[in-house]
Design a protein around this motif. Structure first.
Motif: not given
Length: 206
Positions: A54-56, A60-62, A122-123
């Motif tokens: 969720a944090l990753t 990355l959404a931005g 990894f994420w």
């Protein structure tokens, strides 16, 4: 969609069979308390990885509309996958730590996985960018296929090794394990080459 399903299967299998703290704990708990205890350790990533993912993905959404940033992440992910492939090629049969005194297998597995840097690396470098790319490309079914395949093989591989440790320990010490890891290592290198290709394309290189 098949591309992301295949990526999830490959990366999940490589992570599931790779030697490391969690796998050592799977085997030690199995030897101390039986295959069920090892299985409880094996499912720990299902509990610990959700906040990491969720944090990753939030970070990355931005970056989803910034091709250059995603390209650099893809190249960084390729470097990580190359290292994973090298470790797979050099892998030796896993060994167990000293057997635990009390059957608190799930809690131990959660602590080991939560405190390990490997899920974060990894994420951030591989899994997260793949999920974002799948969501923006084929759509959420491709992202879901990647996640489902990855965790099915990640957990499934560790469950299989727990069974081997409890019932067919000799196979872990033979050439079968090394052969599987060698094949996975070569496939990881191929996957790293694809990540390099995608990263260079996002950076605008021919």
């Amino acid at each position: 969609m098949q591309e992301y399903l295949a990526a999830g299967l490959l990366l999940g299998a490589a992570a599931g069979f790779a030697p490391g703290p969690l796998l050592a704990l799977v085997i030690s708990e199995t030897l101390a308390h039986g295959a069920r205890a090892g299985a409880r350790v094996a499912v720990a990533p299902l509990l610990t990885d959700l906040p990491i993912i969720a944090l990753t993905l939030g970070l990355l959404a931005g970056l989803a509309r910034h091709d250059a940033a995603l390209g650099l992440l893809s190249l960084a992910g390729a470097a990580l996958v190359l290292r994973l492939g090298w470790e797979s090629l050099r892998a030796r049969p896993p060994t167990a730590a000293a057997p635990a005194d009390a059957p608190r297998s799930l809690r131990r597995g959660v602590l080991v996985n939560a405190l390990s840097p490997h899920p974060w690396l990894f994420w951030i470098g591989v899994g997260g960018p793949l999920v974002v790319r799948a969501w923006d490309g084929p759509g959420w079914p491709a992202a879901a296929a990647f996640l489902a395949a990855f965790y099915a093989l990640l957990v499934g591989a560790k469950l299989l090794l727990a069974w081997f440790a409890g019932h067919a320990r000799a196979l872990l010490r033979g050439g079968l394990y090394r052969g599987v890891m060698a094949v996975l290592g070569l496939l990881l290198w191929l996957f790293a080459a694809l990540l390099v290709r995608d990263g260079l394309a996002l950076l605008g290189w021919p």
